[in-house]
Design an enzyme around this catalytic site. Structure first.
Site, mmCIF file in Angstrom:
data_model
loop_
_atom_site.group_PDB
_atom_site.id
_atom_site.type_symbol
_atom_site.label_atom_id
_atom_site.label_comp_id
_atom_site.label_asym_id
_atom_site.label_seq_id
_atom_site.Cartn_x
_atom_site.Cartn_y
_atom_site.Cartn_z
ATOM 1 N N TYR A 98 0.772 -1.368 -0.130
ATOM 2 C CA TYR A 98 0.011 -0.058 0.095
ATOM 3 C C TYR A 98 0.785 1.069 0.100
ATOM 4 C CZ TYR A 98 0.123 -0.222 5.601
ATOM 5 O OH TYR A 98 0.542 -0.246 6.540
ATOM 6 N N GLU B 135 1.878 -1.086 -6.297
ATOM 7 C CA GLU B 135 1.307 -0.143 -5.362
ATOM 8 C C GLU B 135 0.021 0.069 -5.207
ATOM 9 O OE1 GLU B 135 2.634 1.422 -2.440
ATOM 10 O OE2 GLU B 135 4.967 1.233 -2.805
HETATM 11 ZN ZN ZN Z 1 5.425 -1.695 0.848
#
Ligand code: ZN
Length: 244
Positions: free
Chosen positions: A27, A96
């Site tokens: 994240y 991500e």
């Molecule tokens: Zn990370």
């Protein structure tokens, strides 16, 4: 799928030009996509983070933005380890997921965002033959430093869609699990042969494993870091699939 390619210079060459074989999910720990973009594009240099990047970013609405070409080495994993490898950035793709981090972890991830994660990962699995056991959390490859994408990431759901692996503990032998539970050195070597860093303390490894494969221990159904027969059966079930 990719709505945009945003070129930055936060990348270099994969060591020995290796073929990437892993996907690491993260994240962003930013309040939104824009804040992440400021970091990746170098407009905002956070001293303790430095120059970082990932191949793909998935926004909350599921939109996917690419920052680094797949042939290049993005800078997302930091000091890390998996299955004997230490330069995880060379061996992996970084994905991500826009999320504010553990202060908001119980809010989970929007459905559309996970659809985007599944889509980008399926593309990588198909193009590079990434094995299910090599689709991992940042916390799996850096258990002593990282806890992302966290125990509310829907690993079981994404595995059902061909991204990663979810353990079926009914396929594991309870007697073997009980024996290993009383034999910490043996248990640790089982975690290590699955991929976890054997130089870390067992409880740290167990907590990382549970954050991915037994997340209910973080919701009150157990004690994080303390393995049970169920924990070990899940490890055995995963190892059996990997060793097949
Ligand atoms: Zn990370």
């Amino acid at each position: 799928m990719v709505i945009e390619f945003r070129i930055n210079d936060h990348y270099d060459r994969r060591a020995d030009d290796v073929d990437p074989s892993m996907i690491i999910l993260h994240y962003t720990q930013t309040k939104d996509f824009q804040a992440l973009d400021d970091i990746f594009m170098g407009r905002n240099v956070v001293p303790e983070v430095g120059r970082v990047s990932a191949h793909y970013v998935v926004d909350v609405n599921g939109h996917v933005v690419q920052y680094v070409e797949e042939k290049h080495r993005a800078w997302h994993a930091g000091r890390s380890y998996w299955g004997g490898m230490r330069d995880i950035n060379s061996h992996s793709f970084g994905v991500e997921i826009v999320h504010p981090g553990h202060d908001h972890i119980e809010e989970g991830y929007p459905f559309e965002q996970i659809e985007g994660v599944i889509e980008v990962c399926r593309h990588l699995v198909y193009e590079y033959n990434v094995k299910p056991w090599n689709i991992l959390a940042h916390s799996d490859v850096a258990p002593d430093r990282k806890i992302d994408p966290g125990e509310f990431f829907p690993w079981q759901r994404v595995a059902d869609h061909g991204v990663g692996i979810w353990p079926d503990e009914d396929n594991a032998d309870a007697g073997t699990a009980e024996f290993l539970l009383g034999n910490p050195d043996g248990l640790k070597s089982h975690f290590a042969s699955y991929g976890y860093d054997p130089d870390l303390p067992l409880d740290v490894i167990v907590m990382a494993f549970q954050r991915h494969f037994e997340p209910t221990v973080f919701y009150g159904d157990g004690s994080p870091g303390r393995p049970t027969v169920r924990t070990v059966k899940r490890l055995l079930a995963l190892s059996a699939v990997k060793g097949r």
